[in-house]
Scaffold this motif. Structure first.
Motif, PDB file in Angstrom:
ATOM      1  N   ALA A 150       0.840  -1.198   0.000  1.00 15.16           N
ATOM      2  CA  ALA A 150       0.000   0.000   0.000  1.00 15.16           C
ATOM      3  C   ALA A 150       0.877   1.250   0.000  1.00 15.16           C
ATOM      4  CB  ALA A 150      -0.930  -0.010   1.206  1.00 15.16           C
ATOM      5  N   THR A 151       1.959   1.204   0.768  1.00  9.46           N
ATOM      6  CA  THR A 151       2.866   2.358   0.835  1.00  9.46           C
ATOM      7  C   THR A 151       3.509   2.612  -0.526  1.00  9.46           C
ATOM      8  OG1 THR A 151       3.326   1.858   3.149  1.00  9.46           O
ATOM      9  CG2 THR A 151       4.885   3.310   2.021  1.00  9.46           C
TER      10      THR A 151
ATOM     11  N   ASN B 190       0.938   4.067  -2.886  1.00  7.65           N
ATOM     12  CA  ASN B 190       0.689   5.471  -2.528  1.00  7.65           C
ATOM     13  C   ASN B 190       1.833   6.368  -2.984  1.00  7.65           C
ATOM     14  OD1 ASN B 190      -1.796   4.964  -1.363  1.00  7.65           O
ATOM     15  ND2 ASN B 190      -0.964   4.770   0.715  1.00  7.65           N
ATOM     16  N   GLU B 191       3.064   5.907  -2.822  1.00  6.59           N
ATOM     17  CA  GLU B 191       4.218   6.691  -3.265  1.00  6.59           C
ATOM     18  C   GLU B 191       4.203   6.863  -4.786  1.00  6.59           C
ATOM     19  OE1 GLU B 191       7.665   4.712  -1.703  1.00  6.59           O
ATOM     20  OE2 GLU B 191       7.273   5.387   0.359  1.00  6.59           O
TER      21      GLU B 191
ATOM     22  N   ALA C 108       1.702   9.423  -5.652  1.00  3.95           N
ATOM     23  CA  ALA C 108       2.105  10.746  -5.178  1.00  3.95           C
ATOM     24  C   ALA C 108       3.159  11.401  -6.070  1.00  3.95           C
ATOM     25  CB  ALA C 108       2.622  10.645  -3.744  1.00  3.95           C
TER      26      ALA C 108
ATOM     27  N   LYS D 144      -7.080   8.547  -5.285  1.00  6.85           N
ATOM     28  CA  LYS D 144      -5.737   9.132  -5.241  1.00  6.85           C
ATOM     29  C   LYS D 144      -4.785   8.401  -4.316  1.00  6.85           C
ATOM     30  CE  LYS D 144      -6.816  12.779  -1.911  1.00  6.85           C
ATOM     31  NZ  LYS D 144      -8.157  13.231  -1.823  1.00  6.85           N
ATOM     32  N   ASN D 145      -5.282   7.346  -3.633  1.00  6.90           N
ATOM     33  CA  ASN D 145      -4.416   6.548  -2.765  1.00  6.90           C
ATOM     34  C   ASN D 145      -5.073   5.188  -2.518  1.00  6.90           C
ATOM     35  OD1 ASN D 145      -6.344   6.928  -0.652  1.00  6.90           O
ATOM     36  ND2 ASN D 145      -5.367   8.891  -0.159  1.00  6.90           N
ATOM     37  N   THR D 146      -4.352   4.330  -1.814  1.00  7.28           N
ATOM     38  CA  THR D 146      -4.839   2.971  -1.549  1.00  7.28           C
ATOM     39  C   THR D 146      -6.103   2.981  -0.700  1.00  7.28           C
ATOM     40  OG1 THR D 146      -2.566   2.159  -1.641  1.00  7.28           O
ATOM     41  CG2 THR D 146      -4.175   0.714  -0.616  1.00  7.28           C
ATOM     42  N   LYS D 147      -6.199   3.905   0.250  1.00 11.62           N
ATOM     43  CA  LYS D 147      -7.380   3.975   1.107  1.00 11.62           C
ATOM     44  C   LYS D 147      -8.635   4.245   0.281  1.00 11.62           C
ATOM     45  CE  LYS D 147      -9.151   6.270   5.226  1.00 11.62           C
ATOM     46  NZ  LYS D 147      -8.887   7.266   6.267  1.00 11.62           N
TER      47      LYS D 147
END
Length: 196
Positions: A84-85, A88-89, A92, A105-108
């Motif tokens: 997930a990190t 997300n990177e 980003a 725009k992110n995993t969440k």
């Protein structure tokens, strides 16, 4: 020496059919065809089961994602192993989101789409059963809900037997062979009764 034919009880010419593919006679007609909805006045008790997003899927086969590219990115992110990190990177990185035009725009946010939009599996329900004064937990799922999920998923379409067949030893159709449930007399008779 043919090892397969030396099994006990499988001697002689009569059992040769066990080592060959059967001659298959399909029911024919519309047996096993997809029924999208019952027609007017149709008394068929087996109405179409919907598993979630049928209206959306008519206009966008990649729903809940807005495009094939977005669906492919989401599938890659969830099945190919980036953490997930790391995902997300990646998102980003300056310009990535603008270039890809993703609805998350992110995993969440991706997880939220998946958790709220996709059909869920039937829930387990707990029942307590008493046997000889002892209480036991019994966890089960509603069988009809499980059947709806299986029949509503294209993942299983090639593996589900939905039309009756008659299997014979050879093309002479003198010796019938029974195997899976769809080769039995009951399915054939029921299909004859339900044909319309």
């Amino acid at each position: 020496m043919d090892v397969e034919r030396e099994l006990p009880g499988l001697e002689g010419v009569d059992e040769d059919f066990l080592f060959n593919e059967p001659y298959v006679v399909p029911f024919g007609g519309g047996a096993g065809a997809t029924v999208m909805a019952p027609g007017p006045g149709d008394k068929n008790p087996f109405a179409r089961y919907e598993v979630g997003m049928s209206e959306v899927l008519e206009t966008n086969v990649f729903a809940p994602f807005k495009s094939k590219m977005e669906w492919c990115i989401a599938r890659w992110a969830k099945t190919r192993g980036p953490s997930a990190t790391a995902f997300n990177e990646f998102l980003a990185i300056n310009g990535v989101l603008d270039a890809l035009q993703l609805s998350f725009k992110n995993t969440k946010e991706l997880n939220k789409i998946l958790d709220s939009s996709l059909p869920t599996r039937p829930k387990f329900v707990r029942h307590v059963v008493k046997v000889d004064g002892e209480e036991y937990d019994l966890w089960l799922r509603d069988a009809m809900q499980c059947i709806r999920v299986l029949f509503g998923s294209s993942d299983w379409a090639a593996d589900i037997l939905v039309a009756p067949e008659k299997h014979y030893v050879d093309q002479t159709k003198t010796t019938r062979v029974y195997g899976d449930m769809n080769t039995g007399e009951w399915w054939w008779r029921l299909q004859v009764c339900q044909s319309f």
